[in-house]
Design an enzyme around this catalytic site. Sequence first.
Site, PDB file in Angstrom:
ATOM      1  N   ARG A 181     -64.370 131.966  20.722  1.00 34.45           N
ATOM      2  CA  ARG A 181     -65.721 131.552  20.326  1.00 34.45           C
ATOM      3  C   ARG A 181     -66.839 132.297  21.057  1.00 34.45           C
ATOM      4  O   ARG A 181     -67.937 131.768  21.230  1.00 34.45           O
ATOM      5  CB  ARG A 181     -65.920 130.041  20.501  1.00 34.45           C
ATOM      6  CG  ARG A 181     -65.051 129.196  19.606  1.00 34.45           C
ATOM      7  CD  ARG A 181     -65.371 129.371  18.128  1.00 34.45           C
ATOM      8  NE  ARG A 181     -64.450 128.591  17.316  1.00 34.45           N
ATOM      9  CZ  ARG A 181     -63.342 129.105  16.762  1.00 34.45           C
ATOM     10  NH1 ARG A 181     -63.042 130.376  16.885  1.00 34.45           N
ATOM     11  NH2 ARG A 181     -62.541 128.346  16.047  1.00 34.45           N
ATOM     12  N   SER A 230     -68.046 121.878  15.780  1.00 38.92           N
ATOM     13  CA  SER A 230     -67.380 121.442  17.017  1.00 38.92           C
ATOM     14  C   SER A 230     -68.343 121.572  18.193  1.00 38.92           C
ATOM     15  O   SER A 230     -68.867 122.654  18.449  1.00 38.92           O
ATOM     16  CB  SER A 230     -66.142 122.298  17.281  1.00 38.92           C
ATOM     17  OG  SER A 230     -65.194 122.058  16.274  1.00 38.92           O
ATOM     18  N   GLU A 300     -69.487 124.164  23.123  1.00 34.52           N
ATOM     19  CA  GLU A 300     -69.348 125.279  22.174  1.00 34.52           C
ATOM     20  C   GLU A 300     -70.697 125.481  21.475  1.00 34.52           C
ATOM     21  O   GLU A 300     -71.115 126.607  21.191  1.00 34.52           O
ATOM     22  CB  GLU A 300     -68.254 124.968  21.139  1.00 34.52           C
ATOM     23  CG  GLU A 300     -68.071 126.080  20.119  1.00 34.52           C
ATOM     24  CD  GLU A 300     -66.859 125.885  19.211  1.00 34.52           C
ATOM     25  OE1 GLU A 300     -65.828 125.338  19.674  1.00 34.52           O
ATOM     26  OE2 GLU A 300     -66.943 126.273  18.033  1.00 34.52           O
TER      27      GLU A 300
HETATM   28  C1  FAD Z   1     -70.118 121.733   9.466  1.00 35.85           C
HETATM   29  C2  FAD Z   1     -69.838 122.865  10.414  1.00 35.85           C
HETATM   30  C3  FAD Z   1     -68.564 123.403  10.488  1.00 35.85           C
HETATM   31  C4  FAD Z   1     -68.299 124.475  11.364  1.00 35.85           C
HETATM   32  N1  FAD Z   1     -67.046 124.993  11.401  1.00 35.85           N
HETATM   33  C5  FAD Z   1     -66.786 126.057  12.199  1.00 35.85           C
HETATM   34  C6  FAD Z   1     -65.476 126.648  12.214  1.00 35.85           C
HETATM   35  O1  FAD Z   1     -64.573 126.243  11.494  1.00 35.85           O
HETATM   36  N2  FAD Z   1     -65.270 127.684  13.058  1.00 35.85           N
HETATM   37  C7  FAD Z   1     -66.259 128.177  13.868  1.00 35.85           C
HETATM   38  O2  FAD Z   1     -66.009 129.138  14.614  1.00 35.85           O
HETATM   39  N3  FAD Z   1     -67.496 127.641  13.870  1.00 35.85           N
HETATM   40  C8  FAD Z   1     -67.790 126.605  13.056  1.00 35.85           C
HETATM   41  N4  FAD Z   1     -69.044 126.057  13.049  1.00 35.85           N
HETATM   42  C9  FAD Z   1     -70.077 126.587  13.963  1.00 35.85           C
HETATM   43  C10 FAD Z   1     -70.962 127.695  13.348  1.00 35.85           C
HETATM   44  O3  FAD Z   1     -70.977 127.610  11.947  1.00 35.85           O
HETATM   45  C11 FAD Z   1     -70.510 129.091  13.769  1.00 35.85           C
HETATM   46  O4  FAD Z   1     -70.561 129.219  15.162  1.00 35.85           O
HETATM   47  C12 FAD Z   1     -71.364 130.199  13.119  1.00 35.85           C
HETATM   48  O5  FAD Z   1     -70.711 131.433  13.273  1.00 35.85           O
HETATM   49  C13 FAD Z   1     -72.774 130.300  13.701  1.00 35.85           C
HETATM   50  O6  FAD Z   1     -73.506 131.216  12.904  1.00 35.85           O
HETATM   51  P1  FAD Z   1     -75.072 131.072  12.679  1.00 35.85           P
HETATM   52  O7  FAD Z   1     -75.524 132.196  11.825  1.00 35.85           O
HETATM   53  O8  FAD Z   1     -75.415 129.723  12.211  1.00 35.85           O
HETATM   54  O9  FAD Z   1     -75.602 131.327  14.150  1.00 35.85           O
HETATM   55  P2  FAD Z   1     -76.662 130.479  14.985  1.00 35.85           P
HETATM   56  O10 FAD Z   1     -76.156 129.098  15.133  1.00 35.85           O
HETATM   57  O11 FAD Z   1     -78.014 130.644  14.433  1.00 35.85           O
HETATM   58  O12 FAD Z   1     -76.588 131.238  16.380  1.00 35.85           O
HETATM   59  C14 FAD Z   1     -75.395 131.237  17.128  1.00 35.85           C
HETATM   60  C15 FAD Z   1     -75.459 132.362  18.154  1.00 35.85           C
HETATM   61  O13 FAD Z   1     -75.448 133.607  17.477  1.00 35.85           O
HETATM   62  C16 FAD Z   1     -76.537 134.417  17.907  1.00 35.85           C
HETATM   63  N5  FAD Z   1     -76.942 135.237  16.758  1.00 35.85           N
HETATM   64  C17 FAD Z   1     -77.284 134.827  15.507  1.00 35.85           C
HETATM   65  N6  FAD Z   1     -77.572 135.890  14.732  1.00 35.85           N
HETATM   66  C18 FAD Z   1     -77.420 137.000  15.510  1.00 35.85           C
HETATM   67  C19 FAD Z   1     -77.583 138.403  15.298  1.00 35.85           C
HETATM   68  N7  FAD Z   1     -77.967 138.908  14.118  1.00 35.85           N
HETATM   69  N8  FAD Z   1     -77.339 139.236  16.338  1.00 35.85           N
HETATM   70  C20 FAD Z   1     -76.955 138.762  17.544  1.00 35.85           C
HETATM   71  N9  FAD Z   1     -76.786 137.453  17.812  1.00 35.85           N
HETATM   72  C21 FAD Z   1     -77.013 136.580  16.799  1.00 35.85           C
HETATM   73  C22 FAD Z   1     -77.602 133.431  18.355  1.00 35.85           C
HETATM   74  O14 FAD Z   1     -78.478 134.014  19.290  1.00 35.85           O
HETATM   75  C23 FAD Z   1     -76.737 132.345  18.991  1.00 35.85           C
HETATM   76  O15 FAD Z   1     -76.395 132.713  20.309  1.00 35.85           O
HETATM   77  C24 FAD Z   1     -69.337 125.000  12.181  1.00 35.85           C
HETATM   78  C25 FAD Z   1     -70.627 124.464  12.084  1.00 35.85           C
HETATM   79  C26 FAD Z   1     -70.882 123.417  11.207  1.00 35.85           C
HETATM   80  C27 FAD Z   1     -72.282 122.892  11.093  1.00 35.85           C
END
Ligand code: FAD
Length: 308
Positions: A181, A230, A300
């Site tokens: 992660r 999570s 996480e």
């Molecule tokens: C219902 C639900 C289910 C989920 N299931 C999973 C799962 O099965 N597996 C899993 O791993 N995660 C899961 N997640 C967590 C989440 O979806 C992941 O961590 C996802 O990859 C985050 O992406 P995001 O674009 O929303 O990033 P954000 O939440 O906006 O940001 C997360 C991090 O990424 C960085 N970031 C964002 N964009 C960039 C960029 N362009 N360049 C550099 N850094 C960047 C941000 O600074 C931050 O540190 C779940 C979340 C929810 C709400």
Amino acid sequence: MFGRLFGAKTPILDSLPEVRGKYIENAKLAKHTWFGVGGPAEVLFLPEDADDLKTFLMRKPAAIPVTVIGGGSNLLIRDGGIPGVVVKLDAPAFRQVKFDGAEVTVGAGLKNSDLKKALIDNGVGGLEFICSVPGRIGGLLRTNAGCFGKTVSDVFVRAHIMNDWGQIYETGAEDFNFSYRSSMFPENWIVLDATLKGVKAAPEEIRKTMDEQLAYRLAHQPINKKTAGSTFKNPEGLQAWKLIKEAGCAGLKVGGAEVSDMHCNFLINRGKATAEDIEELGEMIIEKVKEKTAITLEWEVRRMGVKK
Ligand SMILES: Cc1cc2nc3c(=O)[nH]c(=O)nc-3n(C[C@H](O)[C@H](O)[C@H](O)COP(=O)(O)OP(=O)(O)OC[C@H]3O[C@@H](n4cnc5c(N)ncnc54)[C@H](O)[C@@H]3O)c2cc1C
């Protein structure tokens, strides 16, 4: 502290360079996160394309901090908001998709779920799991997201990244240093796009896998609630949700925040929670699990910004 929002006399907007994209002062970030909580960004910057982002990074005063967000599905933004400039890659230039055989290059601003149709149409399988993770491609890489037995690092080929001075690098897996992660490139570097490797597959098989994965999520996770997935990482060889349940935290509440009764490792905003409610609930769980098992859970969900 920066700008008027955080007590300074002049707004930082006055010191930011001219760009083609959009600056939004005092932008509400709650609507950019799945939890639906959090204070404002002092300035939210929506660049038009990579050149525009480069101009901004090269010309902005060095002291102004920059934070990048994606889909906000892994974020708990605190009620006091985020000082400085928050960057979100949302323009069409950051949502391009290009296939080369079984490899696909995807813009960092594309929603993972928007990759579904393109994968089916191009007969590229093995990447279905990505479409089921909320959020966007940039966040996916930063968090080394994974599910259904795979993580992004398993399918990663290369990416383009912009550093804090606006220089673009092509990077391989060794630069990302993927682990559970997380990935280890500098916190203020911005992913522009990623090339991922799938396998050629029949469109109907790809669609079937996607449907099965979605059905599994609907049955086991509160994915239609205000949550960030999570909350805690699984400690080596253990499952965080089990530890939370065994510590008696199922149904625990603080203000408008509660532990999901569907999945103990998911925290829910019941509608009117503050970020403080959610963070306090998380810290309470950490304490209770530690008391019961001597294990310290690690967040996480990424917490950002300042308290009110
Ligand atoms: C219902 C639900 C289910 C989920 N299931 C999973 C799962 O099965 N597996 C899993 O791993 N995660 C899961 N997640 C967590 C989440 O979806 C992941 O961590 C996802 O990859 C985050 O992406 P995001 O674009 O929303 O990033 P954000 O939440 O906006 O940001 C997360 C991090 O990424 C960085 N970031 C964002 N964009 C960039 C960029 N362009 N360049 C550099 N850094 C960047 C941000 O600074 C931050 O540190 C779940 C979340 C929810 C709400």
